[in-house]
Scaffold this motif. Sequence first.
Motif, mmCIF file in Angstrom:
data_model
loop_
_atom_site.group_PDB
_atom_site.id
_atom_site.type_symbol
_atom_site.label_atom_id
_atom_site.label_comp_id
_atom_site.label_asym_id
_atom_site.label_seq_id
_atom_site.Cartn_x
_atom_site.Cartn_y
_atom_site.Cartn_z
ATOM 1 N N THR A 1 3.823 0.152 -12.293
ATOM 2 C CA THR A 1 4.080 1.719 -12.403
ATOM 3 C C THR A 1 2.573 2.267 -12.180
ATOM 4 N N VAL A 2 2.593 3.227 -11.191
ATOM 5 C CA VAL A 2 1.454 3.893 -10.864
ATOM 6 C C VAL A 2 1.707 5.474 -10.717
ATOM 7 N N ASP A 3 0.796 6.152 -10.822
ATOM 8 C CA ASP A 3 0.873 7.605 -10.432
ATOM 9 C C ASP A 3 -0.116 7.870 -9.172
ATOM 10 N N LEU A 4 0.311 8.739 -8.241
ATOM 11 C CA LEU A 4 -0.414 8.881 -7.014
ATOM 12 C C LEU A 4 -0.846 10.201 -6.727
ATOM 13 N N ALA A 5 -1.960 10.578 -6.739
ATOM 14 C CA ALA A 5 -2.366 11.992 -6.609
ATOM 15 C C ALA A 5 -1.918 12.494 -5.362
ATOM 16 N N ALA A 6 -2.364 13.757 -5.037
ATOM 17 C CA ALA A 6 -2.123 14.412 -3.794
ATOM 18 C C ALA A 6 -2.977 13.806 -2.791
ATOM 19 N N ARG A 7 -2.388 13.388 -1.778
ATOM 20 C CA ARG A 7 -3.026 12.827 -0.427
ATOM 21 C C ARG A 7 -3.655 11.426 -0.565
ATOM 22 N N GLU A 8 -3.081 10.773 -2.044
ATOM 23 C CA GLU A 8 -3.660 9.488 -2.241
ATOM 24 C C GLU A 8 -3.056 8.245 -1.634
ATOM 25 N N GLN A 9 -3.967 7.293 -1.241
ATOM 26 C CA GLN A 9 -3.386 5.898 -0.872
ATOM 27 C C GLN A 9 -3.878 4.945 -1.802
ATOM 28 N N ARG A 10 -3.088 3.991 -2.158
ATOM 29 C CA ARG A 10 -3.081 2.985 -3.201
ATOM 30 C C ARG A 10 -2.787 1.662 -3.056
ATOM 31 N N ALA A 11 -3.533 0.629 -3.158
ATOM 32 C CA ALA A 11 -2.827 -0.628 -2.888
ATOM 33 C C ALA A 11 -2.685 -1.401 -4.217
ATOM 34 N N ILE A 12 -1.374 -1.898 -4.102
ATOM 35 C CA ILE A 12 -0.887 -2.618 -5.180
ATOM 36 C C ILE A 12 -0.623 -4.149 -5.030
ATOM 37 N N ILE B 1 0.843 -1.064 -0.265
ATOM 38 C CA ILE B 1 0.246 0.044 -0.081
ATOM 39 C C ILE B 1 0.814 1.337 -0.096
ATOM 40 N N LEU B 2 0.939 1.965 -0.919
ATOM 41 C CA LEU B 2 1.584 3.277 -1.379
ATOM 42 C C LEU B 2 0.696 4.372 -0.708
ATOM 43 N N ALA B 3 1.251 5.343 -0.056
ATOM 44 C CA ALA B 3 0.569 6.574 0.636
ATOM 45 C C ALA B 3 1.443 7.723 0.402
ATOM 46 N N ASN B 4 0.471 8.667 -0.334
ATOM 47 C CA ASN B 4 1.443 9.807 -0.647
ATOM 48 C C ASN B 4 0.913 10.978 0.319
ATOM 49 N N PRO B 5 1.600 11.248 1.487
ATOM 50 C CA PRO B 5 1.096 12.508 2.463
ATOM 51 C C PRO B 5 1.279 13.869 1.798
ATOM 52 N N ALA B 6 1.933 13.991 0.937
ATOM 53 C CA ALA B 6 2.283 15.342 0.214
ATOM 54 C C ALA B 6 0.946 15.888 -0.468
ATOM 55 N N ASP B 7 1.037 17.206 -0.829
ATOM 56 C CA ASP B 7 -0.064 17.903 -1.532
ATOM 57 C C ASP B 7 0.343 18.005 -3.082
ATOM 58 N N ARG C 1 2.846 12.018 -7.170
ATOM 59 C CA ARG C 1 3.915 11.343 -7.332
ATOM 60 C C ARG C 1 3.721 10.614 -8.526
ATOM 61 N N LEU C 2 4.616 10.971 -9.671
ATOM 62 C CA LEU C 2 4.182 10.307 -10.994
ATOM 63 C C LEU C 2 5.510 9.448 -11.318
ATOM 64 N N GLY C 3 4.833 8.340 -12.111
ATOM 65 C CA GLY C 3 5.739 7.223 -12.436
ATOM 66 C C GLY C 3 6.424 6.364 -11.528
ATOM 67 N N VAL C 4 5.737 6.151 -10.211
ATOM 68 C CA VAL C 4 6.387 5.436 -9.035
ATOM 69 C C VAL C 4 6.283 3.818 -9.751
ATOM 70 N N THR C 5 7.251 2.948 -9.432
ATOM 71 C CA THR C 5 7.361 1.762 -10.163
ATOM 72 C C THR C 5 7.765 0.947 -8.912
ATOM 73 N N ILE C 6 7.075 -0.526 -8.649
ATOM 74 C CA ILE C 6 7.298 -1.201 -7.759
ATOM 75 C C ILE C 6 7.934 -2.540 -8.355
ATOM 76 N N THR C 7 9.193 -2.869 -8.038
ATOM 77 C CA THR C 7 9.809 -3.972 -8.938
ATOM 78 C C THR C 7 10.192 -5.089 -7.732
ATOM 79 N N GLY C 8 10.006 -6.204 -8.201
ATOM 80 C CA GLY C 8 10.160 -7.239 -7.430
ATOM 81 C C GLY C 8 10.548 -8.545 -8.261
ATOM 82 N N HIS C 9 11.683 -9.204 -8.072
ATOM 83 C CA HIS C 9 12.100 -10.413 -9.077
ATOM 84 C C HIS C 9 11.599 -11.682 -8.520
ATOM 85 N N PRO C 10 10.771 -12.524 -9.456
ATOM 86 C CA PRO C 10 10.739 -12.431 -10.911
ATOM 87 C C PRO C 10 9.489 -11.921 -11.585
#
Length: 303
Positions: A112-123, A89-95, A98-107
């Motif tokens: 890649t997701v974009d987070l709006a201001a004060r948005e929280q998103r489950a990946i 779960i990514l949380a953006n506490p800023a106003d 956050r653009l182009g945030v990428t979660i990487t785990g092998h394999p």
Amino acid sequence: MSRPAQTLGRRSIYLLPTREGLWFGATVFVLLLAAVNYGNGLAYAVTFLLAAFATLSSAQGQRNLLGLVIHEGLPRPAFAGSPVAFRVILANPADSPRLGVTITGHPGPPITVDLAAREQRAIEVPWPTTQRGAVPAPTLRVSSRYPFGLLRVFSRRIALEDAAIVYPRPAPFAPLPPGCAGDDHDLDAAILHGGGGGDFTGLAGYRPGENPRHIHWKAMAAGKGVLVKRFAGLAEREIRLTLDAGPDPEEGLQRLCRQCLDAEKGGYRYGLALDPVHIPPGAGAAHLEQCLTSLALYDGTRR
């Protein structure tokens, strides 16, 4: 959110040039050599302008990840052969976004997701599986190439803690025990009757482990407490499922998995005898999960 949150600080963020960034740096260096060699003021101006552009890219890239909050969610189980999903779960506490945030785990593939201001998103990060059991929690990395793709800004490896459960692959067909749940015709009748399977006999108090589909919601809304519908016949019968290991214990576990799914779908109360685990009869999503988890973690050497 089962674990404490992790916040990306300055000491946990690193930068490396991308392939495009290396070419960009080489171009700036060549322009600088030309400006020094010919003493050309315009070449100096272009060189310093591009250098300032790269500095701005570095600052914006760090700012894009700085302060990002990461929570670990409970992983989603799956059957063998299907990918489990580790939840982050990514949380953006800023106003600011956050653009182009990428979660990487092998394999697993990068997400890649974009987070709006004060948005929280489950990946959900998919993880391939081949056999039943517990899949150790992986390590993930958060990165970004924002804003111009010249630099790759990435975090330290983030170690997840909750392992994912992989259930046995259900057998294509496994009849329920004879004399307990009836034949295939009885199972079809139970499904057609909404899981009750038999004549309605009245309402009674709820007992732990009963099928939630039998709850009388209107009575609950009227303030009469939790009451369940009682049916004569199939619904009052209990199924006891046991492991017939045979030459291949895995095939026995797959048959038990299919029987648990069919019993739950048919609205029966079913228990599981799997030495040394004995689960009393019950029904519902929580009971099914308990049975499937026991099958997934079964270790025949401890019998």
